[in-house]
Write a protein that holds these residues in place. Sequence first.
Motif, short mmCIF file in Angstrom:
data_model
loop_
_atom_site.label_atom_id
_atom_site.label_comp_id
_atom_site.label_asym_id
_atom_site.label_seq_id
_atom_site.Cartn_x
_atom_site.Cartn_y
_atom_site.Cartn_z
N ARG A 59 73.89 3.27 38.82
CA ARG A 59 73.54 2.44 37.94
C ARG A 59 74.11 2.77 36.46
O ARG A 59 74.40 4.08 36.28
CB ARG A 59 72.09 2.16 37.49
CG ARG A 59 71.53 1.60 38.45
CD ARG A 59 69.83 1.65 38.12
NE ARG A 59 69.03 1.21 39.09
CZ ARG A 59 68.27 0.16 39.65
NH1 ARG A 59 68.79 -0.66 38.65
NH2 ARG A 59 67.67 -0.02 40.39
N ASP A 60 74.96 2.11 35.71
CA ASP A 60 75.68 2.48 34.43
C ASP A 60 75.83 1.38 33.62
O ASP A 60 76.49 0.33 33.78
CB ASP A 60 77.32 2.80 34.97
CG ASP A 60 78.06 3.35 33.86
OD1 ASP A 60 77.52 3.75 32.80
OD2 ASP A 60 79.24 3.18 33.96
N ASP A 61 75.02 1.33 32.53
CA ASP A 61 74.83 0.33 31.44
C ASP A 61 74.51 -0.73 31.81
O ASP A 61 75.45 -1.90 31.38
CB ASP A 61 76.16 0.58 30.74
CG ASP A 61 76.43 -0.22 29.26
OD1 ASP A 61 75.06 -0.06 28.69
OD2 ASP A 61 77.17 -0.54 28.93
N GLY A 62 73.57 -1.18 32.52
CA GLY A 62 73.24 -2.34 33.13
C GLY A 62 74.05 -2.75 34.31
O GLY A 62 73.84 -3.97 34.70
N ARG A 63 75.18 -2.13 34.75
CA ARG A 63 75.81 -2.60 35.88
C ARG A 63 75.40 -1.61 37.10
O ARG A 63 75.17 -0.50 36.93
CB ARG A 63 77.01 -2.37 35.67
CG ARG A 63 77.58 -3.33 34.61
CD ARG A 63 79.10 -3.24 34.23
NE ARG A 63 79.35 -1.81 33.66
CZ ARG A 63 80.19 -1.12 33.42
NH1 ARG A 63 81.79 -1.63 33.73
NH2 ARG A 63 80.59 0.02 33.09
#
Length: 93
Positions: A59-63
Amino acid sequence: MEVLVPGTLPEALEARAAYPEAVPVAGGTDLMVEVNAGRSRPAVFLDLSRIEALLEWRRDDGRVLVGAGMTFARIARELGEFRPLVEAARTVG
C-alpha cells in the motif's frame, strides 16, 4: 539458447541493456507454448522469476501497488479486500 538470471531489479535492467534482444520471462505460460510449438525461438531469455521487487505488493498513499510477478492465485488469496482486482485476476487466470 542463453538464460540470464538476475537476482535484483538493477541487475535485470543491466542485463536488458546488455542484451536488448532478451525475452523477459517469469511464469512463461504463454511464451513456452510458443517455444514448444516451434513458433518462437528466442536466443536469450531474461528470467525475472527470482526478483523479489516484482513479487511483492504494498500500500502506498491510498493505492495498492502490485508487482508484475505476482500470480493471479496470490492476488486472489492476499488481496481479497480489493474485489475488482480479484475478479479481474480470476477472469484472466
